[in-house]
Scaffold this motif. Sequence first.
Motif, PDB file in Angstrom:
ATOM      1  N   VAL A 378      -3.556  41.160 -26.301  1.00 37.89           N
ATOM      2  CA  VAL A 378      -3.939  39.947 -25.587  1.00 37.89           C
ATOM      3  C   VAL A 378      -5.441  39.721 -25.724  1.00 37.89           C
ATOM      4  CG1 VAL A 378      -2.055  40.301 -23.954  1.00 37.89           C
ATOM      5  CG2 VAL A 378      -4.350  41.107 -23.362  1.00 37.89           C
ATOM      6  N   GLY A 379      -5.842  38.541 -25.315  1.00 39.75           N
ATOM      7  CA  GLY A 379      -7.262  38.191 -25.369  1.00 39.75           C
ATOM      8  C   GLY A 379      -7.416  36.692 -25.333  1.00 39.75           C
ATOM      9  N   TYR A 380      -8.659  36.238 -25.142  1.00 37.80           N
ATOM     10  CA  TYR A 380      -8.932  34.804 -25.133  1.00 37.80           C
ATOM     11  C   TYR A 380      -8.734  34.228 -26.534  1.00 37.80           C
ATOM     12  CZ  TYR A 380     -11.122  35.634 -20.579  1.00 37.80           C
ATOM     13  OH  TYR A 380     -11.362  35.990 -19.276  1.00 37.80           O
ATOM     14  N   ASN A 381      -8.637  32.917 -26.604  1.00 38.59           N
ATOM     15  CA  ASN A 381      -8.566  32.255 -27.910  1.00 38.59           C
ATOM     16  C   ASN A 381      -9.802  32.612 -28.730  1.00 38.59           C
ATOM     17  OD1 ASN A 381      -6.139  30.964 -27.355  1.00 38.59           O
ATOM     18  ND2 ASN A 381      -7.140  29.140 -26.519  1.00 38.59           N
ATOM     19  N   LEU A 571      -5.398  46.155 -14.384  1.00 41.08           N
ATOM     20  CA  LEU A 571      -5.785  45.413 -13.182  1.00 41.08           C
ATOM     21  C   LEU A 571      -6.812  46.204 -12.365  1.00 41.08           C
ATOM     22  CD1 LEU A 571      -2.440  43.814 -11.910  1.00 41.08           C
ATOM     23  CD2 LEU A 571      -4.348  42.697 -13.074  1.00 41.08           C
ATOM     24  N   LYS A 572      -6.655  47.528 -12.336  1.00 40.58           N
ATOM     25  CA  LYS A 572      -7.591  48.369 -11.579  1.00 40.58           C
ATOM     26  C   LYS A 572      -8.992  48.350 -12.186  1.00 40.58           C
ATOM     27  CE  LYS A 572      -4.094  51.605  -9.815  1.00 40.58           C
ATOM     28  NZ  LYS A 572      -3.606  53.005  -9.871  1.00 40.58           N
ATOM     29  N   LYS A 573      -9.065  48.162 -13.506  1.00 41.72           N
ATOM     30  CA  LYS A 573     -10.373  48.163 -14.172  1.00 41.72           C
ATOM     31  C   LYS A 573     -11.181  46.908 -13.847  1.00 41.72           C
ATOM     32  CE  LYS A 573      -9.057  51.018 -18.155  1.00 41.72           C
ATOM     33  NZ  LYS A 573      -8.953  51.068 -19.634  1.00 41.72           N
ATOM     34  N   LYS A 574     -10.479  45.847 -13.470  1.00 46.67           N
ATOM     35  CA  LYS A 574     -11.109  44.573 -13.120  1.00 46.67           C
ATOM     36  C   LYS A 574     -12.049  44.066 -14.219  1.00 46.67           C
ATOM     37  CE  LYS A 574     -10.437  44.837  -8.211  1.00 46.67           C
ATOM     38  NZ  LYS A 574     -10.871  44.337  -6.897  1.00 46.67           N
ATOM     39  N   GLY A 575     -11.565  44.191 -15.442  1.00 43.85           N
ATOM     40  CA  GLY A 575     -12.327  43.702 -16.589  1.00 43.85           C
ATOM     41  C   GLY A 575     -11.774  42.374 -17.095  1.00 43.85           C
ATOM     42  N   ILE A 576     -11.739  42.222 -18.421  1.00 46.97           N
ATOM     43  CA  ILE A 576     -11.274  40.972 -19.040  1.00 46.97           C
ATOM     44  C   ILE A 576      -9.835  40.683 -18.672  1.00 46.97           C
ATOM     45  CG2 ILE A 576     -10.767  39.839 -21.248  1.00 46.97           C
ATOM     46  CD1 ILE A 576     -13.124  41.359 -22.445  1.00 46.97           C
ATOM     47  N   TYR A 577      -8.981  41.716 -18.730  1.00 46.83           N
ATOM     48  CA  TYR A 577      -7.565  41.513 -18.428  1.00 46.83           C
ATOM     49  C   TYR A 577      -7.385  41.037 -16.990  1.00 46.83           C
ATOM     50  CZ  TYR A 577      -2.557  42.368 -17.996  1.00 46.83           C
ATOM     51  OH  TYR A 577      -1.208  42.207 -17.785  1.00 46.83           O
ATOM     52  N   TYR A 578      -8.099  41.640 -16.092  1.00 42.73           N
ATOM     53  CA  TYR A 578      -8.007  41.266 -14.672  1.00 42.73           C
ATOM     54  C   TYR A 578      -8.393  39.791 -14.485  1.00 42.73           C
ATOM     55  CZ  TYR A 578      -9.162  41.021  -9.722  1.00 42.73           C
ATOM     56  OH  TYR A 578      -9.235  40.646  -8.402  1.00 42.73           O
ATOM     57  N   LYS A 579      -9.454  39.364 -15.167  1.00 41.95           N
ATOM     58  CA  LYS A 579      -9.896  37.964 -15.058  1.00 41.95           C
ATOM     59  C   LYS A 579      -8.842  37.012 -15.622  1.00 41.95           C
ATOM     60  CE  LYS A 579     -14.815  39.116 -15.348  1.00 41.95           C
ATOM     61  NZ  LYS A 579     -16.039  39.008 -16.172  1.00 41.95           N
ATOM     62  N   MET A 580      -8.233  37.386 -16.763  1.00 44.98           N
ATOM     63  CA  MET A 580      -7.202  36.540 -17.366  1.00 44.98           C
ATOM     64  C   MET A 580      -5.980  36.452 -16.459  1.00 44.98           C
ATOM     65  SD  MET A 580      -7.337  37.686 -21.399  1.00 44.98           S
ATOM     66  CE  MET A 580      -6.033  36.546 -21.849  1.00 44.98           C
ATOM     67  N   TRP A 581      -5.582  37.602 -15.925  1.00 47.92           N
ATOM     68  CA  TRP A 581      -4.392  37.628 -15.047  1.00 47.92           C
ATOM     69  C   TRP A 581      -4.647  36.811 -13.771  1.00 47.92           C
ATOM     70  CZ3 TRP A 581       0.588  38.977 -15.198  1.00 47.92           C
ATOM     71  CH2 TRP A 581       1.278  39.056 -13.981  1.00 47.92           C
ATOM     72  N   SER A 582      -5.809  36.958 -13.209  1.00 52.20           N
ATOM     73  CA  SER A 582      -6.134  36.234 -11.988  1.00 52.20           C
ATOM     74  C   SER A 582      -6.146  34.728 -12.222  1.00 52.20           C
ATOM     75  CB  SER A 582      -7.504  36.683 -11.453  1.00 52.20           C
ATOM     76  OG  SER A 582      -7.492  38.064 -11.151  1.00 52.20           O
ATOM     77  N   ALA A 583      -6.680  34.315 -13.381  1.00 45.65           N
ATOM     78  CA  ALA A 583      -6.740  32.887 -13.696  1.00 45.65           C
ATOM     79  C   ALA A 583      -5.353  32.296 -13.898  1.00 45.65           C
ATOM     80  CB  ALA A 583      -7.590  32.668 -14.938  1.00 45.65           C
ATOM     81  N   GLN A 584      -4.395  33.124 -14.387  1.00 43.13           N
ATOM     82  CA  GLN A 584      -3.055  32.631 -14.680  1.00 43.13           C
ATOM     83  C   GLN A 584      -2.047  32.900 -13.564  1.00 43.13           C
ATOM     84  OE1 GLN A 584      -1.711  34.013 -18.556  1.00 43.13           O
ATOM     85  NE2 GLN A 584      -3.796  33.894 -19.387  1.00 43.13           N
TER      86      GLN A 584
END
Length: 591
Positions: A378-381, A571-584
């Motif tokens: 996964v990742g941003y465009n 999710l625990k790391k609160k990094g890029i993945y956490y930001k993407m998940w929270s936004a979606q």
Amino acid sequence: MKKMQFAEYKKITLSALKMQWTYNKRLMIREIILNLAEKLFFYGEIFCTGRVLDIIVGSRSGDFTTVLMFILLVFSIKFFEKAFQTYSNFKRSLEQYDADEKLREKRIDKISRIRMDYYESNDLYRNNSDISSFSSREIDAYFDGVISVPSKILDIIIAVVAMINISPVICAAFIAVYTPICLLKQKMGISWIKFIRSKITLQSKLQALFDFVASRTTIQELKLFNSFDYIIEQRKKLFGKIRDESIRFNLKQTNIATLLTALPLALYYGMYFVLALSVCAGKMIIGDFWIAVNLATKLNDSLSSVSGSIRSFSESCVRFKTYNDFFESEEERTNGKKLPENADIVIKNLTYSYPESENNALDHLNMTIKNGKRTAIVGYNGAGKTTLSKIIVGLYNNYDGDVCFGDVPAREIANRDIYSAFSVAFQEYCKYPFGIRENITLSADVDESRYADVLRRSGCDKLAEELLLRDETPLNKEYDEGGTDLSEGQWHRLMLARTLYHGSRYVLFDEPTASLDPLIENRFINDILEQSTDQTVIMITHRLICMPKFDNIIVLDNGAVAEQGTHAELLKKKGIYYKMWSAQAEKYTSV
């Protein structure tokens, strides 16, 4: 012409002759015979006609039988010339039809073998588009141009030898006048090559814009945004630039050509006057006058056309070079080591940049995709996900670093062996105009039990029951007036069925649900995971709805691995993945 240019045109000419021999050797032989026969017919006709004129005016002895014999000879010559030409044209049209199909097959076969990296190059992409209309007629025309120059030179030699016996002065005058004209027209031909090359890019843009507007999707959007006038203006700008450049160049060429016409015309009609004076003075009989006039005309025409042929030959050469370059493109690996069974996909220090780009799409990337597990990337465009997917499945090969299946580098495995190991669906997948059956199997050799099972598991059996011809109903109204069009959701069902039918050990989906709403997306991914329990599943996406069901999630950022782990761990790391998940997450609350 520079040495490098001469070598290039020599190479292209030899390639064209080889291709002509491969696809239409009969026409090649027939054209050479016809070319030689036309010369015999021409000189035979003027000789016989000259003798008839001599007998009629009394310059030579002969009776009615002799005149009749010469006239019958002339008739026979003209008849066989026309008959042979007509027969040759008839055979050419039949043979070109077959040759065109062979060329199309060769192009498709070559496309299947060219390394996919090359299609990221603008030159190859345009060449592929340009040669889509390439036909055997162009090869024939190029061959005609190749043999026309030596043919005209032979005409000149024959005419010069014959004219020397009649009037050495006139012969010398023609050669003296046409030698500088030939050299100047050669320079004009080289100028024409440069002009054609400079115009190709603009013409390609103009054609691409026209083809773009012909798309049904484009027409629909242009109607909604009322943008047809804008497209017309864009075409006018391109066309205006091409037209202005063409006018300037052709005006200059026309002015030079007009000046080059005056002197040969004066020489040609001066020749008539000199020969007529010879007849009036009794130095030449009427039959020899007829022969001399025709020989001088032939010499004049041959000298003129041999210089003019350079221009048309040069234009054909530029066109054929595009075709030749395409077929010389580097091909994929066809031999190599066996792809290991049940192998992890190990990526080491992978770096990749697209042709004509200064930036790396992937930058020293390291990761492992475990065999038999569900891995999400996964990742941003723009993070490099699609580029990575194309390297993994073997489409892109021009990279630094290593992609290994187990301990065997992908570079040492034949490309088609890698392709066969994957069932793949990209965001931009193919919607074949054929029926459901062919869309799923893509083969005439169908495993009926597997097909029936896949049809049921994907839900396409119910879809087929609703269609007029069931699973043989064409899925494109433009392709077949009795066809139908499917919704995007129905096409996704077909894509799933296609993937399941081919049943490869690795299943890779690259943004397959980008056009679906979250609810349908969730169902679709669940179907994929349920139907692929015995396979290695790789899901590449920026939509995270089903991530909790994956064994490992790899997060890309700027072409490198930024994070990896399970859904809970990331999710625990609160990094890029956490930001993407929270936004979606807001979209997923009802799923």
